[in-house]
Enzyme design. Structure first.
Site, PDB file in Angstrom:
ATOM      1  N   GLY A 198     -13.652  -9.682  -1.864  1.00 43.38           N
ATOM      2  CA  GLY A 198     -13.141  -9.435  -0.523  1.00 43.38           C
ATOM      3  C   GLY A 198     -13.757 -10.250   0.587  1.00 43.38           C
ATOM      4  O   GLY A 198     -13.199 -10.312   1.686  1.00 43.38           O
ATOM      5  N   ASP A 199     -14.912 -10.901   0.334  1.00 42.17           N
ATOM      6  CA  ASP A 199     -15.551 -11.735   1.357  1.00 42.17           C
ATOM      7  C   ASP A 199     -16.279 -12.879   0.663  1.00 42.17           C
ATOM      8  O   ASP A 199     -17.451 -13.153   0.913  1.00 42.17           O
ATOM      9  CB  ASP A 199     -16.524 -10.900   2.195  1.00 42.17           C
ATOM     10  CG  ASP A 199     -17.029 -11.635   3.435  1.00 42.17           C
ATOM     11  OD1 ASP A 199     -16.414 -12.643   3.828  1.00 42.17           O
ATOM     12  OD2 ASP A 199     -18.052 -11.205   4.006  1.00 42.17           O
ATOM     13  N   LEU A 200     -15.562 -13.550  -0.230  1.00 43.20           N
ATOM     14  CA  LEU A 200     -16.206 -14.469  -1.169  1.00 43.20           C
ATOM     15  C   LEU A 200     -16.303 -15.883  -0.609  1.00 43.20           C
ATOM     16  O   LEU A 200     -15.746 -16.832  -1.157  1.00 43.20           O
ATOM     17  CB  LEU A 200     -15.450 -14.462  -2.507  1.00 43.20           C
ATOM     18  CG  LEU A 200     -16.210 -15.050  -3.703  1.00 43.20           C
ATOM     19  CD1 LEU A 200     -17.473 -14.265  -3.985  1.00 43.20           C
ATOM     20  CD2 LEU A 200     -15.315 -15.095  -4.928  1.00 43.20           C
ATOM     21  N   ASN A 207     -22.001 -16.062  -0.008  1.00 44.62           N
ATOM     22  CA  ASN A 207     -22.113 -14.841  -0.803  1.00 44.62           C
ATOM     23  C   ASN A 207     -22.077 -15.127  -2.300  1.00 44.62           C
ATOM     24  O   ASN A 207     -21.840 -14.234  -3.108  1.00 44.62           O
ATOM     25  CB  ASN A 207     -21.003 -13.857  -0.429  1.00 44.62           C
ATOM     26  CG  ASN A 207     -21.234 -13.234   0.931  1.00 44.62           C
ATOM     27  OD1 ASN A 207     -22.355 -13.233   1.437  1.00 44.62           O
ATOM     28  ND2 ASN A 207     -20.184 -12.712   1.541  1.00 44.62           N
TER      29      ASN A 207
END
Length: 288
Positions: A192-194, A198
């Site tokens: 979801g926030d790749l 991250n």
């Protein structure tokens, strides 16, 4: 020094084990990260933020547990979580290589393949410090337009980082979301926030994913986020992913659609040109 001592004491209380040393970790602008060396020889990292939003660290811990259950891409073990902090295993950074990129592409495909019950999740979460609506909807196009794009369009207009004309262009794209979304797919288990920050290329020969905004979503979303801000050996990651879990025709042309969400989130959090970039992406989608 007083802050570091307080952080060490907090970690000792949560873990029930002594902290030998603490070292500041550079990087994140949302939380303060501190590396811990524990008396049993293990390394850990504690993330803290004064007056964190309610559930901030607990949603992250839940996302890490859920991603770990997929037995795909590696995630650090959650050692402790509280309202004010999160303690994780320390991952020693290493060097990105093409072999690791291929391994990561295949393991990310395995994470996605583990699936989700629906699009969304049981609780709202966070992406950065921005609220992340997760109330479920039966199809991805509905979920994406209603939970991932329009709330941030409104917030960006209110912030002054998106003009009304730019907002209208994005709204026009969302009215055509069913035409733009590509073939129907079942919900995937996504990070979801790749973005590349991250992704930790570990010295242990694994690639680890951290700081998730995990939910049931479309697998192209994670690939679009990697592509938006770049990643080492990106093409090898994408090729290995496609070999392990072939993507639907036209997936590359749909990346700008999935990138609307992170661009709008950035426009809300940071301002700058992110709103204009989101509107330009929507304009290109409409033209295509």
């Amino acid at each position: 020094m007083a802050r570091m001592a307080g952080t060490a004491a907090r970690a000792e209380t949560l873990l029930g084990i002594g902290v030998v040393s603490t070292t500041p970790v550079a990087g994140g602008d949302i939380c303060t990260a501190t590396r811990l060396r524990l008396t049993d020889g293990r390394g850990a990292i504690i993330k803290t933020r004064p007056h964190a939003p309610e559930g901030f660290f607990r949603r992250e811990a839940e996302g890490l547990h859920w991603l770990a259950d997929a037995q795909g891409a590696r995630v650090p073990q959650v050692l402790a979580v509280a309202d004010d902090c999160l303690v994780l295993d320390w991952i020693e950074p290493g060097k990105p290589t093409t072999d690791l990129a291929e391994k990561f592409g295949r393991s990310l495909a395995a994470t996605h393949r583990a699936g989700a019950d629906t699009f969304g999740g049981p609780r709202d979460g966070f992406v950065g410090l921005a609220p992340l609506p997760n109330r479920t909807l039966p199809s991805w196009p509905e979920f994406f337009a209603s939970r991932r794009v329009m709330p941030y369009v409104r917030a960006a207009v209110d912030r002054g980082s998106l003009t009304t004309d730019e907002a209208a262009t994005i709204e026009a794209a969302m009215r055509r979301i069913h035409d733009l979304a590509g073939p129907d797919e079942a919900p995937s288990r996504i990070h979801g926030d790749l973005w590349s920050g991250n992704v930790v290329w570990g010295a242990d020969g694994d690639v680890w994913i951290i700081d998730p905004a995990a939910h049931g979503g479309h697998r192209e979303t994670d690939l679009a986020m990697l592509s938006l801000f770049g990643a080492p050996h990106l093409q090898r990651i994408l090729d290995a992913y496609d070999e392990a879990a072939p993507l639907a025709d036209g997936w590359h042309d749909r990346l700008p659609l999935h990138q609307l969400h992170p661009l709008l989130v950035h426009s809300v959090l940071f301002g700058g040109t992110y709103g204009a970039r989101a509107a330009a992406a929507a304009k290109d989608l409409l033209a295509a």
